[in-house]
Design an enzyme around this catalytic site. Structure first.
Site, PDB file in Angstrom:
ATOM      1  N   ASN A  63      34.727  68.249  58.519  1.00 28.65           N
ATOM      2  CA  ASN A  63      35.673  68.011  59.617  1.00 28.65           C
ATOM      3  C   ASN A  63      37.023  68.641  59.309  1.00 28.65           C
ATOM      4  OD1 ASN A  63      35.725  65.864  57.706  1.00 28.65           O
ATOM      5  ND2 ASN A  63      36.783  64.514  59.134  1.00 28.65           N
ATOM      6  N   GLU A  65      40.953  68.620  60.678  1.00 28.65           N
ATOM      7  CA  GLU A  65      41.917  67.903  61.525  1.00 28.65           C
ATOM      8  C   GLU A  65      43.188  68.716  61.723  1.00 28.65           C
ATOM      9  OE1 GLU A  65      42.293  63.932  59.887  1.00 28.65           O
ATOM     10  OE2 GLU A  65      40.236  63.447  60.523  1.00 28.65           O
ATOM     11  N   CYS A  74      34.819  67.792  64.526  1.00 33.16           N
ATOM     12  CA  CYS A  74      33.879  67.100  63.646  1.00 33.16           C
ATOM     13  C   CYS A  74      33.118  68.087  62.757  1.00 33.16           C
ATOM     14  CB  CYS A  74      32.844  66.343  64.476  1.00 33.16           C
ATOM     15  SG  CYS A  74      33.502  64.971  65.422  1.00 33.16           S
ATOM     16  N   GLU A  76      29.978  68.208  62.124  1.00 30.87           N
ATOM     17  CA  GLU A  76      28.726  68.700  62.721  1.00 30.87           C
ATOM     18  C   GLU A  76      28.987  69.923  63.594  1.00 30.87           C
ATOM     19  OE1 GLU A  76      29.906  65.657  62.632  1.00 30.87           O
ATOM     20  OE2 GLU A  76      28.356  64.113  62.779  1.00 30.87           O
ATOM     21  N   CYS A 113      28.896  61.510  66.380  1.00 30.25           N
ATOM     22  CA  CYS A 113      29.538  61.025  67.608  1.00 30.25           C
ATOM     23  C   CYS A 113      28.842  61.621  68.838  1.00 30.25           C
ATOM     24  CB  CYS A 113      31.021  61.398  67.599  1.00 30.25           C
ATOM     25  SG  CYS A 113      31.329  63.127  68.009  1.00 30.25           S
ATOM     26  N   CYS A 116      29.136  65.491  69.362  1.00 32.77           N
ATOM     27  CA  CYS A 116      28.269  66.263  68.463  1.00 32.77           C
ATOM     28  C   CYS A 116      26.810  66.135  68.880  1.00 32.77           C
ATOM     29  CB  CYS A 116      28.467  65.809  67.025  1.00 32.77           C
ATOM     30  SG  CYS A 116      30.100  66.261  66.407  1.00 32.77           S
TER      31      CYS A 116
HETATM   32  N1  THU Z   1      34.034  62.910  62.573  1.00 28.73           N
HETATM   33  C1  THU Z   1      33.077  63.818  62.244  1.00 28.73           C
HETATM   34  O1  THU Z   1      33.340  64.791  61.527  1.00 28.73           O
HETATM   35  N2  THU Z   1      31.835  63.621  62.744  1.00 28.73           N
HETATM   36  C2  THU Z   1      31.460  62.596  63.566  1.00 28.73           C
HETATM   37  O2  THU Z   1      30.335  62.557  64.051  1.00 28.73           O
HETATM   38  C3  THU Z   1      32.429  61.536  63.864  1.00 28.73           C
HETATM   39  C4  THU Z   1      33.809  61.756  63.396  1.00 28.73           C
HETATM   40  C5  THU Z   1      35.403  63.145  62.072  1.00 28.73           C
HETATM   41  C6  THU Z   1      36.403  63.463  63.146  1.00 28.73           C
HETATM   42  C7  THU Z   1      37.684  63.021  62.496  1.00 28.73           C
HETATM   43  O3  THU Z   1      38.174  64.081  61.678  1.00 28.73           O
HETATM   44  C8  THU Z   1      37.283  61.884  61.583  1.00 28.73           C
HETATM   45  O4  THU Z   1      35.868  61.999  61.424  1.00 28.73           O
HETATM   46  C9  THU Z   1      37.605  60.495  62.135  1.00 28.73           C
HETATM   47  O5  THU Z   1      37.115  60.318  63.401  1.00 28.73           O
END
Ligand code: THU
Length: 161
Positions: A63, A65, A74, A76, A113, A116
């Site tokens: 991920n 940010e 994310c 994925e 999520c 994704c």
């Molecule tokens: N996140 C993912 O990388 N994958 C997911 O399926 C859910 C959330 C990340 C997004 C964000 O950087 C952090 O987790 C918190 O939500």
């Protein structure tokens, strides 16, 4: 009245090493490695993903940010889009995802999520091939799903258009 149902099935293993397939164990390890390099200074929730293509190529990501929070992506989707842009002619056969969250006894690891899941479904349909998914917990437990359709039933997709 019609009753249309979808039954999703998840297999849970205490440790991904039980999967007894060297390539899949390697895939799980790569998602764990990828998690270490996640750029998640705001949520501090690190996620790693790794996928396997039909020719045995691995692609991994994590991920990413941003100070403008909604711009983050994310693990994925970072990984799926990297694979799709670098190897557009190769189908995805397996995807592993690992999160760092501490799990209490018997707790399942966090699953991908909704956004994704939608992108995963597109990849599955694009290559007309089920993607097997491994969701790994911080205690090395792993949940296995045979297809994205088990994560996102009754979905909107290209056939809906
Ligand atoms: N996140 C993912 O990388 N994958 C997911 O399926 C859910 C959330 C990340 C997004 C964000 O950087 C952090 O987790 C918190 O939500």
């Amino acid at each position: 009245m019609k009753d249309i149902s979808h039954k999703s099935s998840i297999k849970v293993y205490d440790d991904y090493h039980e999967l007894a397939d060297d390539q899949i164990v390697m895939l799980c390890k790569r998602s764990i490695d990828a998690m270490q390099d996640a750029y998640a200074p705001y949520s501090k929730f690190q996620v790693g993903a790794a996928l396997l293509l039909d020719d045995g190529t691995f692609v991994q990501g994590n991920n990413q940010e941003n100070a403008v929070y909604p711009l983050g992506l994310c693990a994925e989707r970072v990984t799926l889009y990297a694979a799709s842009s670098q190897y557009p002619d190769r189908s995805i056969t397996h995807l592993a995802v690992t999160t760092r969250k501490h799990l209490s006894e018997g707790e399942l690891p966090p699953f991908p999520c909704g956004s994704c899941r939608q992108v995963l479904l597109e990849m599955e349909q694009r290559y007309d091939r089920d993607i097997k998914i491994y969701v790994i917990g911080s205690n090395n437990s792993v949940c296995v799903l045979e297809t994205v359709k088990d994560l996102l039933p009754f979905a909107f997709s290209k056939t809906s258009l």
